[in-house]
Design an enzyme around this catalytic site. Structure first.
Site, PDB file in Angstrom:
ATOM      1  N   LYS A   1     -41.980 -61.048 -18.976  1.00  0.00           N
ATOM      2  CA  LYS A   1     -41.952 -61.058 -17.512  1.00  0.00           C
ATOM      3  C   LYS A   1     -42.492 -59.736 -16.970  1.00  0.00           C
ATOM      4  O   LYS A   1     -42.650 -58.757 -17.700  1.00  0.00           O
ATOM      5  CB  LYS A   1     -40.521 -61.289 -17.021  1.00  0.00           C
ATOM      6  CG  LYS A   1     -39.542 -60.181 -17.397  1.00  0.00           C
ATOM      7  CD  LYS A   1     -38.140 -60.506 -16.929  1.00  0.00           C
ATOM      8  CE  LYS A   1     -37.166 -59.375 -17.294  1.00  0.00           C
ATOM      9  NZ  LYS A   1     -35.804 -59.641 -16.818  1.00  0.00           N
TER      10      LYS A   1
ATOM     11  N   TYR B   1     -46.643 -29.898  -1.460  1.00  0.00           N
ATOM     12  CA  TYR B   1     -46.018 -30.136  -0.165  1.00  0.00           C
ATOM     13  C   TYR B   1     -44.680 -29.404  -0.044  1.00  0.00           C
ATOM     14  O   TYR B   1     -43.920 -29.282  -1.011  1.00  0.00           O
ATOM     15  CB  TYR B   1     -45.782 -31.631   0.037  1.00  0.00           C
ATOM     16  CG  TYR B   1     -47.044 -32.415   0.328  1.00  0.00           C
ATOM     17  CD1 TYR B   1     -47.755 -32.217   1.507  1.00  0.00           C
ATOM     18  CD2 TYR B   1     -47.509 -33.359  -0.573  1.00  0.00           C
ATOM     19  CE1 TYR B   1     -48.904 -32.941   1.775  1.00  0.00           C
ATOM     20  CE2 TYR B   1     -48.654 -34.096  -0.315  1.00  0.00           C
ATOM     21  CZ  TYR B   1     -49.353 -33.875   0.867  1.00  0.00           C
ATOM     22  OH  TYR B   1     -50.497 -34.590   1.132  1.00  0.00           O
TER      23      TYR B   1
END
Length: 349
Positions: free
Chosen positions: A34, A242
């Site tokens: 999956k 940042y």
């Protein structure tokens, strides 16, 4: 063209893990592929595992099953864990897929559509999907599999494992001629009486350990690397990234590398993450940006075009996940589609 971020899948290691899991469980392994085989590429993974003897696979979504059937042909059995959801019966039948039925309405929908081979999930205590033991239906035509799912298999000392196993054994006894599957990856290692007729490994196929930490019986399958795009000198007092996420306390050399949160590098690695570069482990510095990370390469011979390893044989998957405050499952499935997938080993391309 060299991709800034690449995920290399070692198909020989995948095969090793498949056979190792069958050996420890003592019964056949029916792989869980999956979520695009946990991000590694369901078609390529399943194709290799078929070459190793796998003939039954599990996916979660109907669309996953349809795509896998189209790629693999009619030979393998493919179960859809979501079951028969809404008007899905006709699509399931057209693709030759088998729903794992989880409650009465799904059973009714499947039978009203004509029935056919299917699975039945028993909820033995996880309270996620499946019939409660007292609500489990009597055996019916087309039932080919009865299964359950362990909630705590990553903790062998958890008493719930044994309670779930015993509950499953009692309910599964109502279906004497049906394939019985109970153990997931961790369950493969809990003892022979957890194996029943077949096990359903997922994360351990792909290199994650059964207890959320590296296991020497399993080989690393996935390697995520990023290219060094630039190397620069940073002086004391200067910041990186940042919000001044890192401020240098002395001269540093910083490598800016081409992988960020848009590639699946979790932002939680800021301050805790490490990569392997030039043969040693080095920390990430500052924030994880959308497209890049910064790595401290002070004192190392590192140049643009070199690569750093975020996880793989030198930075094991479970260790990298722990540094991010998460689990190996999330680390693998977070790798974004824009990251190039490369395959090594027989059947690799």
């Amino acid at each position: 063209m060299t991709a800034p971020a690449t995920l290399t899948v070692d198909l020989d290691a995948l095969s090793h893990n498949f056979h190792a899991l069958e050996a420890v469980a003592g019964v056949p392994a029916h792989p869980v592929v999956k979520a695009n085989a946990y991000g590694l590429g369901a078609v390529t993974v399943a194709t290799r595992l078929m070459a190793e003897g796998a003939r039954t696979f599990f996916v979660a979504r109907l669309a996953e099953g349809v795509a896998l059937r189209a790629a693999l042909g009619v030979e393998p059995v493919i179960y859809v864990l979501d079951g028969c959801v809404g008007p899905a019966a006709s699509t399931l039948k057209a693709a030759g897929l088998r729903p794992v039925l989880n409650h009465g309405a799904q059973l009714t929908a499947w039978q009203e559509a004509g029935g056919g081979p299917c699975g039945l999930q028993i909820d033995t205590g996880m309270n996620r999907l499946g019939f409660r033991p007292e609500d489990a239906p009597a055996a019916f035509a087309g039932l080919a599999l009865v299964m359950s799912h362990l909630a705590c298999s990553d903790d062998p000392a958890e008493p719930m494992n044994r309670r779930q196993r015993d509950t499953f054994a009692a309910v599964a006894g109502r279906y004497p001629d049906v394939l019985k599957s109970f153990a997931n990856s961790g369950g493969c290692f809990l003892g022979a009486d957890f194996g029943f007729d077949a096990v359903r490994p997922g994360i351990c196929l792909y290199g994650g350990g059964p207890e959320g930490r590296p296991d020497s019986r399993l080989q690393p399958v996935a390697t995520l690397t990023a290219e060094v795009l630039q190397v620069r000198a940073v002086e004391a007092g200067e910041s990186v990234g940042y919000s001044r996420g890192f401020v240098a306390d002395g001269p540093r050399r910083i490598a800016t590398c081409g992988a960020g949160y848009a590639d699946g590098v979790l932002r939680s690695l800021a301050g805790t993450g490490q990569v392997q570069v030039a043969g040693v482990m080095r920390p990430l510095l500052g924030r994880v940006s959308m497209d890049v990370i910064a790595v401290d390469v002070t004192g190392l011979e590192v140049a643009p075009g070199d690569r750093v390893e975020l996880f793989g044989p030198n930075r094991l998957l479970d260790d990298a996940a722990a540094a991010a405050g998460t689990i190996s499952y999330e680390l693998l499935t977070s790798v974004a589609p824009r990251v190039a997938r490369l395959y090594a080993g027989a059947s690799g391309t």
